[in-house]
Design a protein around this motif. Structure first.
Motif, PDB file in Angstrom:
ATOM      1  N   SER A  94      -4.217  -2.600  21.498  1.00 37.69           N
ATOM      2  CA  SER A  94      -3.177  -1.750  20.926  1.00 37.69           C
ATOM      3  C   SER A  94      -2.615  -0.838  22.004  1.00 37.69           C
ATOM      4  CB  SER A  94      -3.742  -0.904  19.773  1.00 37.69           C
ATOM      5  OG  SER A  94      -4.803  -0.083  20.242  1.00 37.69           O
ATOM      6  N   GLY A  95      -1.398  -0.485  21.864  1.00 42.92           N
ATOM      7  CA  GLY A  95      -0.772   0.394  22.842  1.00 42.92           C
ATOM      8  C   GLY A  95       0.558   0.887  22.328  1.00 42.92           C
ATOM      9  N   VAL A  96       1.064   1.929  22.943  1.00 43.09           N
ATOM     10  CA  VAL A  96       2.351   2.454  22.526  1.00 43.09           C
ATOM     11  C   VAL A  96       3.449   1.472  22.913  1.00 43.09           C
ATOM     12  CG1 VAL A  96       1.597   4.838  22.698  1.00 43.09           C
ATOM     13  CG2 VAL A  96       2.565   3.724  24.702  1.00 43.09           C
ATOM     14  N   GLU A  97       4.552   1.476  22.176  1.00 46.59           N
ATOM     15  CA  GLU A  97       5.628   0.521  22.418  1.00 46.59           C
ATOM     16  C   GLU A  97       6.816   1.188  23.097  1.00 46.59           C
ATOM     17  OE1 GLU A  97       6.508  -1.965  19.100  1.00 46.59           O
ATOM     18  OE2 GLU A  97       4.398  -2.425  18.712  1.00 46.59           O
ATOM     19  N   VAL A  98       6.490   2.081  24.023  1.00 45.42           N
ATOM     20  CA  VAL A  98       7.510   2.712  24.862  1.00 45.42           C
ATOM     21  C   VAL A  98       6.962   2.769  26.284  1.00 45.42           C
ATOM     22  CG1 VAL A  98       8.560   4.096  23.020  1.00 45.42           C
ATOM     23  CG2 VAL A  98       6.616   5.012  24.320  1.00 45.42           C
ATOM     24  N   VAL A  99       7.828   2.948  27.253  1.00 43.69           N
ATOM     25  CA  VAL A  99       7.389   3.058  28.642  1.00 43.69           C
ATOM     26  C   VAL A  99       6.461   4.266  28.789  1.00 43.69           C
ATOM     27  CG1 VAL A  99       8.137   3.366  31.032  1.00 43.69           C
ATOM     28  CG2 VAL A  99       9.524   1.988  29.455  1.00 43.69           C
ATOM     29  N   ASN A 100       5.353   4.079  29.482  1.00 43.80           N
ATOM     30  CA  ASN A 100       4.420   5.185  29.685  1.00 43.80           C
ATOM     31  C   ASN A 100       3.695   5.012  31.010  1.00 43.80           C
ATOM     32  OD1 ASN A 100       1.461   3.972  28.868  1.00 43.80           O
ATOM     33  ND2 ASN A 100       3.117   3.023  27.690  1.00 43.80           N
ATOM     34  N   LEU A 123       5.465  -3.125  25.867  1.00 47.67           N
ATOM     35  CA  LEU A 123       6.125  -4.290  25.257  1.00 47.67           C
ATOM     36  C   LEU A 123       5.523  -4.675  23.909  1.00 47.67           C
ATOM     37  CD1 LEU A 123       6.644  -6.579  28.380  1.00 47.67           C
ATOM     38  CD2 LEU A 123       8.220  -4.922  27.371  1.00 47.67           C
ATOM     39  N   GLY A 124       4.391  -4.123  23.564  1.00 45.64           N
ATOM     40  CA  GLY A 124       3.796  -4.439  22.272  1.00 45.64           C
ATOM     41  C   GLY A 124       3.186  -5.828  22.191  1.00 45.64           C
ATOM     42  N   MET A 125       2.795  -6.409  23.317  1.00 45.26           N
ATOM     43  CA  MET A 125       2.136  -7.717  23.287  1.00 45.26           C
ATOM     44  C   MET A 125       0.784  -7.595  22.587  1.00 45.26           C
ATOM     45  SD  MET A 125       2.742  -9.610  26.928  1.00 45.26           S
ATOM     46  CE  MET A 125       1.955  -8.304  27.876  1.00 45.26           C
ATOM     47  N   ALA A 146      12.258   7.314  32.224  1.00 47.10           N
ATOM     48  CA  ALA A 146      12.352   6.334  31.133  1.00 47.10           C
ATOM     49  C   ALA A 146      11.151   6.378  30.199  1.00 47.10           C
ATOM     50  CB  ALA A 146      12.491   4.932  31.717  1.00 47.10           C
ATOM     51  N   CYS A 147      10.135   7.144  30.529  1.00 41.79           N
ATOM     52  CA  CYS A 147       8.947   7.220  29.679  1.00 41.79           C
ATOM     53  C   CYS A 147       9.308   7.772  28.304  1.00 41.79           C
ATOM     54  CB  CYS A 147       7.873   8.085  30.334  1.00 41.79           C
ATOM     55  SG  CYS A 147       7.037   7.309  31.727  1.00 41.79           S
ATOM     56  N   GLY A 148       8.700   7.207  27.293  1.00 39.31           N
ATOM     57  CA  GLY A 148       8.931   7.674  25.932  1.00 39.31           C
ATOM     58  C   GLY A 148      10.004   6.908  25.187  1.00 39.31           C
ATOM     59  N   VAL A 149      10.688   5.983  25.869  1.00 35.84           N
ATOM     60  CA  VAL A 149      11.718   5.187  25.195  1.00 35.84           C
ATOM     61  C   VAL A 149      11.430   3.707  25.446  1.00 35.84           C
ATOM     62  CG1 VAL A 149      13.449   7.000  25.386  1.00 35.84           C
ATOM     63  CG2 VAL A 149      13.274   5.267  27.177  1.00 35.84           C
ATOM     64  N   SER A 150      12.118   2.843  24.725  1.00 35.99           N
ATOM     65  CA  SER A 150      11.936   1.412  24.877  1.00 35.99           C
ATOM     66  C   SER A 150      12.316   0.958  26.288  1.00 35.99           C
ATOM     67  CB  SER A 150      12.788   0.664  23.851  1.00 35.99           C
ATOM     68  OG  SER A 150      12.786  -0.721  24.103  1.00 35.99           O
ATOM     69  N   ALA A 151      11.568  -0.012  26.815  1.00 33.91           N
ATOM     70  CA  ALA A 151      11.798  -0.490  28.174  1.00 33.91           C
ATOM     71  C   ALA A 151      13.208  -1.051  28.358  1.00 33.91           C
ATOM     72  CB  ALA A 151      10.766  -1.553  28.533  1.00 33.91           C
TER      73      ALA A 151
END
Length: 323
Positions: A94-100, A123-125, A146-151
């Protein structure tokens, strides 16, 4: 009796020593591949790691690793591979689905990369993650912004950085990682590469529907042994009986026993069973493709040259195999 875990590790080690084998890690919609060109220098990183000037592969074969060998037929040919799978409970991450920001990449293959920063693309893989690694202050600033938003949101630098190869790409799963070093591409030589397809990622799948992965298992890496009818770049070659026999042995050992038995019957000339399901029909397509490939590369006894087979015989074999 040989411990199955030792047999798997020995097979992986031998495959790593074969420069004609290819490897891939990632998920459905994001994958990194590792191979090397003929004559390219390769450094061993322990038993299960390899490093070239353009990338690296590090495997971590755990005790619960399950090998699943299979073939997939398609129009004009077939592919084969060995999926390195884990039980879903240990494979799904599991992981966040935004750049981090993940921080310094202490697990990097090269010592000089272990203080570089790695940014998880979020990426939510289901079974892994993909990241960009750099120590360039300007690129670090752009990725930090770009962290905190979609790649792949509007204004994100990710797509451009991937296209320009200005940063290293790192793909990780519970079974290891592949690193694709930034720098000029060398398409004629093959080598490590990475692909990200946001539209496919949105499906949230762990693997393609055509891959016969048993329920409860998740593929976390793939081994692609040398193909008997295509080179590493997918170009056709005369049928290589050695490569074919080598993978059939792997298929017999780590493939689905029912499908392996069906394939043997079809190859011997039996007709497809009535009411055959999707998996059985897929086996029929593979047999037909292999019959055609071998018939198109018949060895002429007098000259030793590969010559085309009879198209009439090929067509009959295909009809008999798939009916």
């Amino acid at each position: 009796m040989v411990d199955p875990r030792d047999a798997i590790r020995d097979h992986l080690a031998r495959a790593l020593d074969d420069p004609a084998s290819r490897w891939s890690l990632g998920g459905f919609g994001a994958v990194a591949e590792f191979d090397c060109a003929a004559g390219e220098p390769v450094t061993c990183l322990g038993r299960f790691g390899r490093l070239t000037p353009r990338g690296a592969l590090i495997l971590d074969p755990t005790d619960d690793l399950v090998m699943v060998a299979y073939e997939t037929g398609f129009t004009g040919g077939w592919s084969h591979c060995v999926a390195l799978c884990l039980p879903a409970a240990g494979a799904l991450v599991s992981g966040v689905e935004v750049v981090n920001l993940r921080g310094a990449d202490t697990g990097a293959a090269r010592p000089q990369d272990r203080d570089a920063l790695i940014f998880d693309l979020g990426l939510g893989m289901p079974q892994g993650w993909a990241g960009l690694r750099t120590r360039d202050p300007d690129l670090v600033a752009r990725l930090s912004a770009a962290c905190g938003v979609s790649a792949f949101a509007s204004g994100s630098p990710v797509a451009r950085l991937l296209a320009e190869r200005r940063v290293d790409v790192v793909m990780g799963t519970p079974l290891g990682r592949i690193e694709v070093f930034g720098g000029p591409a060398a398409p004629a030589m093959g080598g490590p590469r990475a692909f990200v397809a946001p539209r496919m990622l949105r499906a949230g799948r762990t693997h393609a529907a055509t891959a016969p992965i048993p329920p409860g298992l998740v593929p976390c890496a793939l081994l692609h042994p040398p193909h008997p009818c295509r080179d590493a770049e997918g170009r056709p070659i005369p049928f290589d009986a050695g490569n074919h026999a080598a993978f059939q042995a792997v298929l017999s050992r780590w493939g689905d026993p029912r499908l392996v038995a069906l394939k043997e019957r079809l190859a011997a000339g039996e007709a497809m069973p009535r009411g055959a399901g999707r998996a059985a029909r897929a086996v029929g397509r593979v047999v037909a493709a292999q019959v055609a490939c071998q018939a198109e590369s018949i060895l002429e006894p007098d000259t030793g040259k590969m010559v085309p087979g009879s198209s009439r015989d090929v067509e009959k074999s295909i009809r008999d195999t798939t009916r």
